[in-house]
Motif scaffolding. Structure first.
Motif, PDB file in Angstrom:
ATOM      1  N   GLN A 522       0.934  -1.141   0.340  1.00 35.62           N
ATOM      2  CA  GLN A 522       0.039  -0.233   0.146  1.00 35.62           C
ATOM      3  C   GLN A 522       1.058   1.483  -0.263  1.00 35.62           C
ATOM      4  O   GLN A 522       1.986   1.010   0.971  1.00 35.62           O
ATOM      5  N   GLU A 523       0.491   1.895  -0.586  1.00 35.71           N
ATOM      6  CA  GLU A 523       0.920   3.196  -1.210  1.00 35.71           C
ATOM      7  C   GLU A 523       0.510   4.315  -1.422  1.00 35.71           C
ATOM      8  O   GLU A 523      -0.990   3.811  -2.243  1.00 35.71           O
ATOM      9  N   PRO A 524       0.703   5.853  -1.976  1.00 39.66           N
ATOM     10  CA  PRO A 524       0.031   6.917  -2.093  1.00 39.66           C
ATOM     11  C   PRO A 524      -0.288   6.183  -4.173  1.00 39.66           C
ATOM     12  O   PRO A 524       0.587   5.716  -4.486  1.00 39.66           O
ATOM     13  N   TYR A 525      -1.150   7.038  -4.370  1.00 42.00           N
ATOM     14  CA  TYR A 525      -1.662   7.043  -5.136  1.00 42.00           C
ATOM     15  C   TYR A 525      -0.049   7.803  -5.796  1.00 42.00           C
ATOM     16  O   TYR A 525       0.468   7.275  -7.589  1.00 42.00           O
ATOM     17  N   LYS A 526      -0.262   8.914  -6.106  1.00 41.10           N
ATOM     18  CA  LYS A 526       0.437   9.853  -6.420  1.00 41.10           C
ATOM     19  C   LYS A 526       1.007  10.641  -5.890  1.00 41.10           C
ATOM     20  O   LYS A 526       2.644  10.605  -5.553  1.00 41.10           O
ATOM     21  N   GLU A 527       0.675  10.527  -4.930  1.00 38.16           N
ATOM     22  CA  GLU A 527       1.232  11.449  -3.591  1.00 38.16           C
ATOM     23  C   GLU A 527       0.655  11.369  -2.819  1.00 38.16           C
ATOM     24  O   GLU A 527      -0.387  11.614  -2.261  1.00 38.16           O
ATOM     25  N   ALA A 537     -11.583  12.051  -3.550  1.00 39.07           N
ATOM     26  CA  ALA A 537     -11.868  10.941  -3.464  1.00 39.07           C
ATOM     27  C   ALA A 537     -11.473   9.935  -4.257  1.00 39.07           C
ATOM     28  O   ALA A 537     -10.907   8.663  -3.820  1.00 39.07           O
ATOM     29  N   GLU A 538     -10.707   9.844  -5.757  1.00 37.53           N
ATOM     30  CA  GLU A 538     -10.549   8.638  -6.556  1.00 37.53           C
ATOM     31  C   GLU A 538      -9.190   8.968  -5.981  1.00 37.53           C
ATOM     32  O   GLU A 538      -8.270   7.418  -6.762  1.00 37.53           O
ATOM     33  N   ASN A 539      -9.077   9.380  -5.652  1.00 33.80           N
ATOM     34  CA  ASN A 539      -6.502   9.503  -5.538  1.00 33.80           C
ATOM     35  C   ASN A 539      -6.453   8.169  -4.310  1.00 33.80           C
ATOM     36  O   ASN A 539      -5.813   8.364  -3.742  1.00 33.80           O
ATOM     37  N   TYR A 540      -7.744   7.449  -3.362  1.00 31.28           N
ATOM     38  CA  TYR A 540      -7.227   6.058  -2.473  1.00 31.28           C
ATOM     39  C   TYR A 540      -6.080   5.739  -3.321  1.00 31.28           C
ATOM     40  O   TYR A 540      -5.380   5.175  -4.399  1.00 31.28           O
ATOM     41  N   ASP A 541      -5.539   5.075  -2.019  1.00 28.90           N
ATOM     42  CA  ASP A 541      -3.827   4.836  -2.313  1.00 28.90           C
ATOM     43  C   ASP A 541      -3.982   3.317  -2.856  1.00 28.90           C
ATOM     44  O   ASP A 541      -5.010   3.052  -3.010  1.00 28.90           O
TER      45      ASP A 541
END
Length: 743
Positions: A522-527, A537-541
């Motif tokens: 698990q890690e950030p999607y972009k940052e 909301a769409e930038n979940y991990d």
């Protein structure tokens, strides 16, 4: 990090961390004759599916709430006319019956009797998920219980009316010559208080706890319901004494097991009309060395997780893979040369291989369970390969079967609905792509099935009559959905099923994830996202199902922005999370820049009256449940606001959990501190009387008012006993939101 293969359903049940109130029956689907065991922290259960193939489904769970089929004991019980539906023979209501599941010294054993082969089949493996299984045949033993004693001896306890015990060779190769072989003296009449029975005694399950032998059985005394009994002895051959373990609403047959933390449960089943025989989970305590079941199967239980839609017993299927999901079973042995997942990509092709007079004897009918209290199954089928006299479609399968499908006569096609062999309706059509649907209602044993067809998959028309579903012993199983194609004139025609969808309603599509998935870190999607700041909301991990998110249907229904299983939709602001259901969640890697209380503004749209969600920081609730107003449609967004608890500075994981279905979430905006009072609410004097929604700061809708000026609005709020404070006011006319202060 190296990818690790894991069972998806084990991952899925880790998605909830707060416990749940779970209803009995624990599985509202046909799972009769359960035999249970636990190995470490995993529970395993086998059940009866009679004539279906593959047979003896093996289900697993780590939370007792969610079960998943992980394997079968056999692909083919036997190759006979009965199991192959040849020569007007069938194995309906026979096949394999109540099985016994055991584990001993690293090996799993399944002992299952068959009224088709008149043998008892012993299957064993060291790998319950993958096999292979070794088979040994014994004489027929009704409702057998395989038992490994502490001294290394192995027994089978079996029978109907009375129980017998035989001893096996230590390697289970056969019955031990000169070993124990006798009838057990069971004090049945003394335990039940009667000598009159509808079913005298069967369903043996032997367990050993703290040096004592416990033999569980069922009986059906005249004038009473099916009853669970327990007998105990200090010796496996006797003397036994007995008690009624449970006499409640027919819940009976099964046995007990313990949990890693020392709790005890029983899984028993109950006849429940047309849906079949359904299992109940019952807490067990101990008193004077007797297991105590209580007076009734509890209506609810507290378990770690809520139950997955469809009880993990069914799945939708797009037929995109080269193998069928394990939730499918064939009606009798399949003819493997006449079905294919490769003949047409993304379709299941069933080709006729002979002429049959009726669906009852048709080969290659592909089935899944129904489930309660209501369920809906739908198919899309391309019939361009049909021959004259062919019939194909979707069936509600039991002795009293009914179906909706396409019949070809000459070059003409008609949608038809049949009950048994009687045609109830026929509608001519002029296209090859058709959609069929069956809705089943098992509520309070309503036991009705309704039939529909569509030419576009959107507009459904009822057809034919309502089926009064009846559970009968001819098939001895609950109703199933079945995909079929059979010929009445000439063999060789085919149809292509594009998909099968199933849910509690026509709007729900349950799709289970693969049993094996790859877990990624698990890690950030972009940052890493910042608080204060706006979290889209769409930038979940990154991390996938049950790691960075949990989405019930597995598919990306919106089909936007990202390619995993989360439902992302478009809106006027870019993207949003949509199609949400209770229990789904998303996680975000965030950095809180300073320890403080924050104001949260969530931009949401809702199509329901009970939509809501919660927010957690490192599993700690940071705000009250956030209510979302029903905005009327999915494209109308509004903002709800509330104040968080004090957030600590540093790196955290923010979790968004859906607590009320059907809310679209665009973004979450965190502002440091509490919101100050904005300029007074400005009323558009040209609009005259307007309608306003008034919200508490936790997002709860307090009421709707009509007012033409600020004083009138405040007076109405005071008359409604609203306390002094700050409120969020939304103009339904101007679609604006502002704060006002009520003194």
């Amino acid at each position: 990090m190296k990818n690790i293969k894991m069972w998806a359903f084990f991952l899925a049940i880790a998605c909830y961390a707060y416990g749940a109130t779970v209803s009995n029956p624990i599985i509202w689907a046909d799972v009769p004759d359960p035999s249970m065991l636990r190995v470490d922290d995993t529970y395993y259960m086998v059940s009866t599916t009679m004539h279906y193939a593959p047979g003896v489904p093996i289900m697993a769970s780590t939370d007792l709430a969610n079960w998943r089929t992980i394997n079968y004991a056999y692909s083919t019980l036997t190759n006979s006319n009965a199991m192959n539906l040849n020569a007007n023979a069938s194995a309906y209501g026979k096949g394999s019956w109540a099985s016994s599941l055991r584990y001993n010294k690293g090996t799993y054993y399944i002992l299952t009797p068959s009224y088709t082969t008149n043998k008892t089949h012993l299957y064993q493996t060291t790998d319950i998920k993958n096999g292979p299984w070794k088979e040994t045949l014994f004489n027929f033993y009704h409702d057998p219980s395989l038992f490994f004693d502490d001294d290394g001896k192995v027994y089978i306890i079996y029978g109907g009316g009375e129980f017998k015990i035989i001893e096996l060779n230590s390697d289970l190769s056969g019955v031990k010559q000169g070993g124990v072989n006798q009838t057990l003296k069971i004090p049945l009449d003394a335990t039940t208080g009667t000598s009159s029975y509808i079913v005298k005694m069967e369903g043996a399950h032997m367990e050993k706890v703290n040096g004592k032998y416990y033999l569980f059985a069922i009986t059906w005394p005249s004038g009473n319901g099916r009853t669970e009994l327990v007998f105990r002895s200090s010796s496996i051959t006797g003397n036994y004494e007995g008690k009624i373990a449970l006499q409640n609403n027919g819940v009976a047959q099964g046995s007990i097991f313990d949990t890693p933390d020392g709790k005890w449960y029983a899984v028993l089943f109950r006849d429940n009309g047309a849906v079949g025989r359904i299992p109940y989970l019952i807490p067990v305590t101990w008193s004077n060395d007797w297991p105590v079941f209580g007076n009734a199967a509890p209506a609810t239980l507290e378990l770690p997780n809520p139950v997955y839609p469809g009880f993990n017993m069914v799945t939708s299927d797009d037929f995109d893979e080269e193998t069928l999901p394990l939730e499918w079973q064939w009606n009798h042995n399949p003819d493997n040369t006449n079905w294919s997942l490769k003949a047409k990509k993304g379709s299941m092709r069933i080709t006729t291989s002979r002429v049959d007079s009726r669906l009852y004897y048709a080969k290659n009918t592909l089935t899944q369970r129904s489930f309660g209290p209501k369920c809906s199954g739908r198919i899309a089928v391309d019939v361009s390969g049909m021959e004259d006299g062919d019939v194909a479609g979707l069936v509600a399968l039991q002795d009293s079967l009914a179906f909706v499908g396409v019949a070809k006569s000459g070059s003409s096609l008609s949608v038809v609905q049949y009950q048994g062999t009687s045609q109830k309706a026929s509608v001519p059509i002029s296209q090859n792509k058709v959609y069929f649907r069956i809705d089943m209602d098992f509520t309070n044993q309503t036991d009705k099935a309704y039939f529909f067809y569509s030419l576009d998959s959107l507009n459904w028309k009822t057809i034919g009559g309502t089926l009064s579903m009846r559970y009968t012993l001819g098939m001895f199983v609950g109703y199933r959905f079945g995909l079929f194609n059979y010929a009445t004139k000439t063999a060789g025609g085919y149809v292509d099923f594009d998909w099968f969808k199933i849910g509690a309603t026509v709007d729900q599509e349950i799709k289970l994830p693969p049993l094996v998935i790859e877990k990624i870190p698990q890690e950030p999607y972009k940052e890493v996202l910042s608080i204060p700041g706006t979290i889209e909301a769409e930038n979940y991990d990154l991390g996938g199902q049950s790691n960075a998110y949990s989405d019930n249907d597995y598919e990306n229904q919106g089909g936007e922005y990202r390619e995993d299983g989360v439902d992302v939709v478009t809106n006027d602001n870019g993207y949003a999370i949509g199609y949400t259901e209770v229990g789904e969640w998303l996680e975000y890697s965030v950095n809180v820049e300073s320890e403080n209380v924050y104001t949260l503004e969530a931009r949401v749209a809702s199509g329901g009256d009970n939509s809501s969600f919660r927010l957690f920081l490192d599993d700690q609730l940071i705000a009250d449940t956030i209510k979302a107003e029903n905005t009327g449609d999915w494209d109308t967004y509004t903002t709800v606001s509330m104040v968080t608890s004090k957030l600590s500075k540093g790196a955290h994981v923010l979790k968004l959990e859906i607590t009320g279905s059907y809310v679209n979430i665009d973004n979450l905006k965190f502002t440091e501190g509490t919101i100050g009072i904005s300029k007074p609410l400005h009323l558009n004097t040209n609009s005259g009387m307007q309608e306003y929604s008034v919200y508490h700061f936790n997002g709860a809708l307090l009421g709707t008012y009509k007012a033409s000026d600020i004083s009138s609005l405040k007076n109405q709020m005071r008359s409604s006993n609203n306390r002094a404070g700050v409120y969020l006011i939304r103009s339904k006319t101007e679609k604006t939101s502002q704060l006002i202060e009520l003194k």
